[in-house]
Scaffold this motif. Structure first.
Motif, mmCIF file in Angstrom:
data_model
loop_
_atom_site.group_PDB
_atom_site.id
_atom_site.type_symbol
_atom_site.label_atom_id
_atom_site.label_comp_id
_atom_site.label_asym_id
_atom_site.label_seq_id
_atom_site.Cartn_x
_atom_site.Cartn_y
_atom_site.Cartn_z
ATOM 1 N N ALA A 110 0.811 -1.215 0.000
ATOM 2 C CA ALA A 110 0.000 0.000 0.000
ATOM 3 C C ALA A 110 0.845 1.266 0.000
ATOM 4 C CB ALA A 110 -0.933 -0.014 1.209
ATOM 5 N N ASP A 111 2.099 1.163 0.449
ATOM 6 C CA ASP A 111 2.990 2.323 0.457
ATOM 7 C C ASP A 111 3.881 2.388 -0.774
ATOM 8 O OD1 ASP A 111 2.100 3.268 2.990
ATOM 9 O OD2 ASP A 111 3.318 1.729 3.967
ATOM 10 N N GLY A 112 3.664 1.477 -1.725
ATOM 11 C CA GLY A 112 4.416 1.516 -2.976
ATOM 12 C C GLY A 112 5.702 0.732 -2.994
ATOM 13 N N TRP A 113 5.979 -0.080 -1.941
ATOM 14 C CA TRP A 113 7.227 -0.827 -1.870
ATOM 15 C C TRP A 113 7.040 -2.274 -2.319
ATOM 16 C CZ3 TRP A 113 11.629 1.697 -1.132
ATOM 17 C CH2 TRP A 113 11.613 2.923 -0.451
ATOM 18 N N ALA A 114 7.974 -2.757 -3.130
ATOM 19 C CA ALA A 114 8.092 -4.180 -3.454
ATOM 20 C C ALA A 114 9.177 -4.783 -2.572
ATOM 21 C CB ALA A 114 8.441 -4.369 -4.923
ATOM 22 N N HIS A 115 9.051 -6.073 -2.259
ATOM 23 C CA HIS A 115 9.924 -6.696 -1.266
ATOM 24 C C HIS A 115 10.546 -7.981 -1.805
ATOM 25 C CE1 HIS A 115 8.118 -4.045 1.800
ATOM 26 N NE2 HIS A 115 6.990 -4.255 1.145
ATOM 27 N N THR A 116 11.832 -8.189 -1.458
ATOM 28 C CA THR A 116 12.552 -9.398 -1.873
ATOM 29 C C THR A 116 13.436 -9.875 -0.732
ATOM 30 O OG1 THR A 116 12.670 -8.438 -4.103
ATOM 31 C CG2 THR A 116 13.921 -10.437 -3.710
ATOM 32 N N LEU A 117 13.390 -11.181 -0.462
ATOM 33 C CA LEU A 117 14.171 -11.788 0.612
ATOM 34 C C LEU A 117 15.017 -12.938 0.095
ATOM 35 C CD1 LEU A 117 11.490 -12.330 3.449
ATOM 36 C CD2 LEU A 117 13.259 -10.563 3.417
ATOM 37 N N GLN A 118 16.200 -13.104 0.662
ATOM 38 C CA GLN A 118 16.895 -14.385 0.693
ATOM 39 C C GLN A 118 16.738 -14.888 2.127
ATOM 40 O OE1 GLN A 118 21.063 -16.609 -0.425
ATOM 41 N NE2 GLN A 118 21.286 -14.560 0.436
ATOM 42 N N ARG A 119 15.805 -15.824 2.331
ATOM 43 C CA ARG A 119 15.507 -16.311 3.676
ATOM 44 C C ARG A 119 16.474 -17.449 3.999
ATOM 45 N NH1 ARG A 119 10.520 -16.228 6.845
ATOM 46 N NH2 ARG A 119 11.340 -16.180 8.984
ATOM 47 N N HIS A 120 17.333 -17.241 4.985
ATOM 48 C CA HIS A 120 18.340 -18.223 5.351
ATOM 49 C C HIS A 120 17.699 -19.399 6.089
ATOM 50 C CE1 HIS A 120 21.946 -15.223 5.208
ATOM 51 N NE2 HIS A 120 20.987 -14.859 4.360
ATOM 52 N N PRO A 121 18.350 -20.555 6.100
ATOM 53 C CA PRO A 121 17.797 -21.700 6.835
ATOM 54 C C PRO A 121 17.534 -21.420 8.314
ATOM 55 C CG PRO A 121 19.508 -22.455 5.335
ATOM 56 C CD PRO A 121 19.531 -20.955 5.285
ATOM 57 N N GLY B 113 16.235 -18.712 9.450
ATOM 58 C CA GLY B 113 15.089 -17.809 9.544
ATOM 59 C C GLY B 113 15.412 -16.348 9.350
ATOM 60 N N SER B 114 16.679 -15.960 9.457
ATOM 61 C CA SER B 114 17.064 -14.576 9.168
ATOM 62 C C SER B 114 17.058 -14.374 7.643
ATOM 63 C CB SER B 114 18.436 -14.272 9.757
ATOM 64 O OG SER B 114 19.438 -15.063 9.129
ATOM 65 N N ALA B 115 17.377 -13.172 7.196
ATOM 66 C CA ALA B 115 17.242 -12.926 5.755
ATOM 67 C C ALA B 115 18.124 -11.772 5.302
ATOM 68 C CB ALA B 115 15.790 -12.627 5.402
ATOM 69 N N ASP B 116 18.427 -11.775 4.013
ATOM 70 C CA ASP B 116 18.925 -10.611 3.292
ATOM 71 C C ASP B 116 17.726 -9.984 2.589
ATOM 72 O OD1 ASP B 116 21.610 -11.275 3.991
ATOM 73 O OD2 ASP B 116 21.579 -12.785 2.401
ATOM 74 N N TYR B 117 17.768 -8.677 2.370
ATOM 75 C CA TYR B 117 16.537 -7.961 2.025
ATOM 76 C C TYR B 117 16.820 -6.794 1.094
ATOM 77 C CZ TYR B 117 12.329 -5.071 2.947
ATOM 78 O OH TYR B 117 11.186 -4.326 2.837
ATOM 79 N N VAL B 118 15.899 -6.613 0.137
ATOM 80 C CA VAL B 118 15.855 -5.412 -0.704
ATOM 81 C C VAL B 118 14.402 -4.989 -0.819
ATOM 82 C CG1 VAL B 118 16.296 -4.406 -2.982
ATOM 83 C CG2 VAL B 118 17.881 -6.108 -2.056
ATOM 84 N N CYS B 119 14.156 -3.688 -0.691
ATOM 85 C CA CYS B 119 12.841 -3.150 -1.047
ATOM 86 C C CYS B 119 13.052 -1.990 -2.008
ATOM 87 C CB CYS B 119 12.054 -2.715 0.189
ATOM 88 S SG CYS B 119 12.809 -1.404 1.173
ATOM 89 N N HIS B 120 12.168 -1.903 -3.009
ATOM 90 C CA HIS B 120 12.265 -0.829 -3.991
ATOM 91 C C HIS B 120 10.865 -0.438 -4.438
ATOM 92 C CE1 HIS B 120 11.724 -4.213 -6.804
ATOM 93 N NE2 HIS B 120 11.431 -3.326 -7.729
ATOM 94 N N ARG B 121 10.777 0.661 -5.158
ATOM 95 C CA ARG B 121 9.495 1.155 -5.659
ATOM 96 C C ARG B 121 9.393 0.875 -7.161
ATOM 97 N NH1 ARG B 121 6.761 4.403 -2.174
ATOM 98 N NH2 ARG B 121 7.883 5.247 -0.362
#
Length: 363
Positions: free
Chosen positions: A266-277, A279-287
């Motif tokens: 709803a705020d215009g952000w797309a989300h992408t994760l590399q979810r580690h085994p 449970g933590s993650a690497d993350y990118v969000c962009h518009r």
């Protein structure tokens, strides 16, 4: 809260062979030095980790070490090289690609691989101390003016924030066309994580599209395909999402590229994760309304381990001529401005779970 900023103007003379403390402020500790290659570097640390940035050399994020782990791709570059040639200094966490052209040039093109920005010599660099609605931050900022007679004349102005107590980095980049004529514009944020065996890749894919995830079938000139590699591409063409669990047996050698259509929240952000085994993650969000193309690049070879989880871009990376034919090259009007924002970094288990829930709700 209105933003208040203190600016420190950086000069090459501040950077010597010995690493020295430049600034201590609240949660932040910043050191400065010069690599043997002559490239100046800053290490910006907070309680969640640190980044190494190159203020005068492309304003690259050379390394990102957050939440106790190294996020950056593994390569055969131990330190940055003082070169303008892309493949002679390709080991950083973030490289700016563009801006008059981007991608792999074909025989029709005369631009360098990924354009002039990745190793651009910045004429100005700054450190800002400030506070905004997200909290207290330190920012690396800079100005690169690219001027070519009978050609383009623009300013590239990155602004990278690290917040107190945060493992996320927030980047804004502005490109100003100084010319009195329109200029072609292509840009990609080339973010290079290290892939983790058996991690799961999660993206807010726009499933309203007929084929929201596609594997690239064109083979760039620097890739020599084997029969096994071509067979792997055939399988991914049939089922692109088969790569989303990073099984170490999958053959991303020398590289595989995907194109992804993103849905935003709803705020215009797309989300992408590399979810580690764990449970933590690497993350990118962009518009996606700013960087309309989602590119994923994976390379797993004996010498290189790299995951371009998402490389948000204005075009696909096929070079200026091919992207012009696709209608993907933007025209930046005279005296006008292009701007985008994105976030990247590491998430703990709770934060990763929250983002995963958002992705699932969008997908």
């Amino acid at each position: 809260m209105s933003e208040a900023t203190t600016r420190i103007h950086l000069r090459q003379a501040m950077f010597t062979e010995k690493e020295r403390t430049l600034l201590e402020h609240a949660d932040f500790h910043i050191t400065a030095w010069q690599y043997d290659s002559g490239v100046a570097a800053l290490k910006i640390s907070n309680s969640k980790g640190h980044v190494i940035v190159l203020p005068f050399h492309g304003q690259q994020i050379w390394r990102a070490h957050l939440l106790g782990r190294e996020l950056t791709m593994r390569s055969n570059f131990d330190e940055p090289r003082n070169t303008r040639t892309y493949l002679e200094n390709y080991g950083g966490f973030l490289l700016h690609c563009g801006a008059t052209a981007m991608g792999v040039p074909t025989a029709e093109d005369n631009h360098p691989l990924h354009g002039e920005l990745p190793n651009a010599p910045y004429q100005q660099a700054f450190l800002d101390l400030g506070e905004d609605a997200k909290g207290s931050y330190v920012a690396l900022a800079g100005v690169y003016q690219h001027t070519v007679a009978f050609g383009s004349n623009y300013l590239a102005k990155p602004y990278l924030k690290m917040y107190e107590g945060s493992s996320l980095l927030w980047l804004k980049l502005t490109i100003d066309n100084l010319g009195n004529s329109p200029m072609d514009l292509m840009y990609m944020a080339h973010i290079n994580f290290c892939p983790v065996d058996n991690a799961v890749l999660m993206s807010s894919v726009d499933n309203s599209q007929e084929q929201p995830m596609r594997v690239r079938r064109s083979i760039p000139s620097h890739v020599i395909p084997s029969a096994e590699y071509l067979a792997f591409l055939d399988k991914l063409e049939e089922n692109p999402r088969a790569h989303e669990t990073l099984d170490p047996s999958l053959s991303f050698d020398p590289e595989v590229v995907f194109y992804i259509d993103y849905a935003s929240d709803a705020d215009g952000w797309a989300h992408t994760l590399q979810r580690h085994p764990d449970g933590s993650a690497d993350y990118v969000c962009h518009r996606p309304n700013e960087l309309t193309k989602g590119v994923r690049w994976i390379c797993r070879t004996p010498d290189k381990q790299a995951l371009g989880l998402v490389l948000p871009a204005t075009a696909e990376p096929e070079g200026h001529s091919a992207e012009t034919r696709k209608g993907n090259v933007l025209s930046l009007a005279a005296k006008s401005q292009f701007q985008y924002s994105l976030g990247m970094g590491a998430l703990d288990v709770g934060q990763a779970t929250d983002v995963a829930n958002v992705i699932n709700s969008l997908g």
